[in-house]
Design a protein around this motif. Structure first.
Motif, PDB file in Angstrom:
ATOM      1  N   ALA A 453       0.837  -1.210   0.000  1.00 48.05           N
ATOM      2  CA  ALA A 453       0.000   0.000   0.000  1.00 48.05           C
ATOM      3  C   ALA A 453       0.870   1.257   0.000  1.00 48.05           C
ATOM      4  CB  ALA A 453      -0.905  -0.002   1.219  1.00 48.05           C
ATOM      5  N   PRO A 454       0.653   2.147  -0.972  1.00 50.28           N
ATOM      6  CA  PRO A 454       1.417   3.402  -0.963  1.00 50.28           C
ATOM      7  C   PRO A 454       0.862   4.365   0.092  1.00 50.28           C
ATOM      8  CG  PRO A 454      -0.083   3.329  -2.851  1.00 50.28           C
ATOM      9  CD  PRO A 454      -0.284   2.053  -2.097  1.00 50.28           C
ATOM     10  N   GLN A 455       1.733   5.270   0.562  1.00 50.54           N
ATOM     11  CA  GLN A 455       1.235   6.274   1.519  1.00 50.54           C
ATOM     12  C   GLN A 455       0.534   7.395   0.768  1.00 50.54           C
ATOM     13  OE1 GLN A 455       4.247   7.827   4.126  1.00 50.54           O
ATOM     14  NE2 GLN A 455       5.309   5.863   4.247  1.00 50.54           N
ATOM     15  N   PRO A 456      -0.611   7.827   1.262  1.00 46.43           N
ATOM     16  CA  PRO A 456      -1.308   8.907   0.552  1.00 46.43           C
ATOM     17  C   PRO A 456      -0.610  10.258   0.740  1.00 46.43           C
ATOM     18  CG  PRO A 456      -2.535   8.223   2.522  1.00 46.43           C
ATOM     19  CD  PRO A 456      -1.341   7.322   2.426  1.00 46.43           C
ATOM     20  N   TYR A 457      -0.663  11.095  -0.290  1.00 48.52           N
ATOM     21  CA  TYR A 457      -0.230  12.494  -0.165  1.00 48.52           C
ATOM     22  C   TYR A 457      -1.184  13.334  -0.997  1.00 48.52           C
ATOM     23  CZ  TYR A 457       2.034  11.766  -4.774  1.00 48.52           C
ATOM     24  OH  TYR A 457       2.279  11.469  -6.088  1.00 48.52           O
ATOM     25  N   ALA A 458      -1.460  14.532  -0.525  1.00 48.70           N
ATOM     26  CA  ALA A 458      -2.428  15.365  -1.238  1.00 48.70           C
ATOM     27  C   ALA A 458      -1.807  15.950  -2.504  1.00 48.70           C
ATOM     28  CB  ALA A 458      -2.916  16.484  -0.328  1.00 48.70           C
TER      29      ALA A 458
END
Ligand code: BG6
Length: 482
Positions: A453-458
């Protein structure tokens, strides 16, 4: 140099790459007098178009700044014709061959050279390479085939592609494009390193603490989600563009500037790099923009499959296990939908040994590939005045000031010209590609198989929140002054 008659055949001529890059580059070469005399350019693809429609399509991305360029463009379009046909039908290729012969017959030369530019999706690389070899290959001159990435999805599929193409097109006829190798600053790396005595002396683990090679884009995958999702940012940018920069940055001095000597050294240094580990990586995927909500997240893009774990951001630390570089982290970072558009190499030097000043932050050398090409060095200087206070200052070679009257050529113009000249230096050799895939394949398989799972970034930010910590883990110190 090519003598005789030259025909450039653009396969996939109605597609995006041809319209955005190939034809504008060919026009640039034409305007500057770099196309061999009597060159014809024939576009080929499946879409049925008459010549007015085709010309309208290929001129959409050309910068027509004044009347002179407008006139040159109408002259250039006279060289550009179009043939439509399928990618798997001999009779269609024979039609193309007839069109090439017709163009060639306008010239008196006996020698008839053909340059094939495959601006195509990978699914048709092999049938097209076959169809061309069988039906359109020149028997009276030099043939050259230009191919664009993606060259496979991993080591095995890249080798499979190589095995399919090798019996058809010889390595010396094949030009694998990595357009970063045509960028001015990437080409400058060889000169910076090997034509300056002071850089030569400090280019090693004794002086350099860490190297960051960063690619940032402001836009997301808008409209390209279908293509992108199959590949992800590591295959799209890191395994090719950033690794190419690394290999030139880290290689030993080549025996000469010949294409084979340069590429021998690039391969040698790539073979010193063990496969990247997941522990040395951080992955991210962009979400909707936070401040104004105007930009949608990756998963909201209709062309992206729902629930995709495809990374749109990645940072990976690579290690070059040789005498020169052992222990120096090479941090490669790339991402879409970030806060700015920038590609740069940032070299951070070791702490000043036995420092006697209150403050002596680390020196940095920055090579900015784009935008606004520059080479600058961050150094500590005396703050002018009566004290012995220090201040971080720059030795700054900004191209827009130093070379303001010179035009920086587009990467594709530079590379197509190399093909016309038969210079392979800035193209990827088969063993180089193999070595590059070896570094990334285990990591890519792990990411794909385990759906990491990739880390979310805005959208519009600097990337996943862990990125600052990630780079400092490898010893990067943000130079600050009290
Ligand atoms: C391409 C990638 O190879 O390079 C794109 O497929 C990326 O995703 C592009 O946007 C970046 O190229 P440039 O020259 O605009 O930096």
């Amino acid at each position: 140099k090519l003598s005789g008659t030259t025909t450039i055949i653009v396969l996939g001529a109605s597609g995006d790459l041809a319209k955005k890059k190939t034809y504008p580059a060919l026009f640039g070469l034409y305007r500057n007098g770099f196309l061999p005399e009597g060159t014809s350019i024939i576009g080929y693809s499946r879409t049925k178009l008459n010549s007015t429609e085709f010309h309208a399509r290929i001129t959409g991305h050309m910068k027509i700044l004044n009347d002179e360029i407008k006139n040159q463009l109408s002259e250039f379009l006279k060289l550009c014709t179009y043939v439509s046909g399928q990618y798997d039908k001999d009779e269609d290729y024979q039609k193309l061959d007839k069109a090439v012969e017709k163009a060639e017959s306008l010239n008196i030369h006996e020698e008839r050279n053909r340059v094939f530019y495959m601006a195509l999706p990978p699914s048709v690389f092999v049938p097209v390479a076959k169809g061309l070899k069988k039906n359109v290959y020149s028997k009276k001159g030099i043939n050259r085939l230009i191919v664009e990435k993606p060259f496979g999805m991993d080591l095995e599929s890249s080798r499979e592609l190589g095995r399919a193409l090798a019996p058809l097109w010889k390595e010396e006829e094949t030009y694998r494009i990595d357009h970063y190798l045509g960028k001015e600053m990437v080409k400058n790396l060889l000169i910076i390193r090997f034509a300056n005595v002071f850089f030569g002396a400090i280019w090693n683990r004794q002086s350099i603490a860490n190297v960051q090679i960063t690619f940032k884009e402001k836009i997301g995958t808008e409209g390209r989600g279908g293509y992108f999702d199959e590949f992800g940012i590591i295959r799209d940018v890191m395994q090719n563009h950033l690794l190419q920069i690394l290999s030139i940055f880290a290689m030993e001095r080549p025996l000469s500037l010949s294409a084979e000597d340069v590429r021998d050294e690039k391969v040698r240094v790539l073979r010193c790099i063990p496969p990247v580990k997941l522990e040395d990586s951080i992955l991210g995927q962009y979400t909707r923009s936070e401040d104004d909500d105007s930009k949608i997240g990756y998963l909201e893009d209709k062309t992206v499959p729902s629930g995709s774990t495809c990374p749109t951001f990645a940072a990976c630390t690579l290690w070059v296990n040789n005498e020169r570089w052992e222990g120096v982290p090479f941090i490669l970072k790339c991402g879409k939908a970030l806060n700015e558009q920038k590609t740069e190499i940032r070299v951070q030097f070791q702490d000043v040994p036995g420092n006697v000043f209150k403050d002596a932050p680390r020196n940095e050398l920055v090579i900015r590939v784009q935008p606004n090409e520059a080479v600058y060095m961050k150094m500590t200087n005396k703050l002018p005045g009566l004290s012995m206070d220090t201040v971080i200052s720059e030795l700054d070679l900004s191209y827009n000031r130093r070379f303001s009257d010179l035009k920086i050529p587009d990467a594709y113009e530079a590379l197509i010209l190399d093909v016309l000249k038969g210079d392979h230096s800035n193209f990827v050799r088969d063993d180089e590609l193999d070595a590059a895939w070896k570094i990334f394949t285990p990591l890519l398989h792990k990411i794909d198989n385990e759906k990491i799972a990739p880390q979310p970034y805005a959208y519009g930010t600097r990337g996943p929140p862990g990125i600052e910590e990630f780079v400092s883990k490898y010893g990067f110190k943000r130079p600050t002054q009290e």
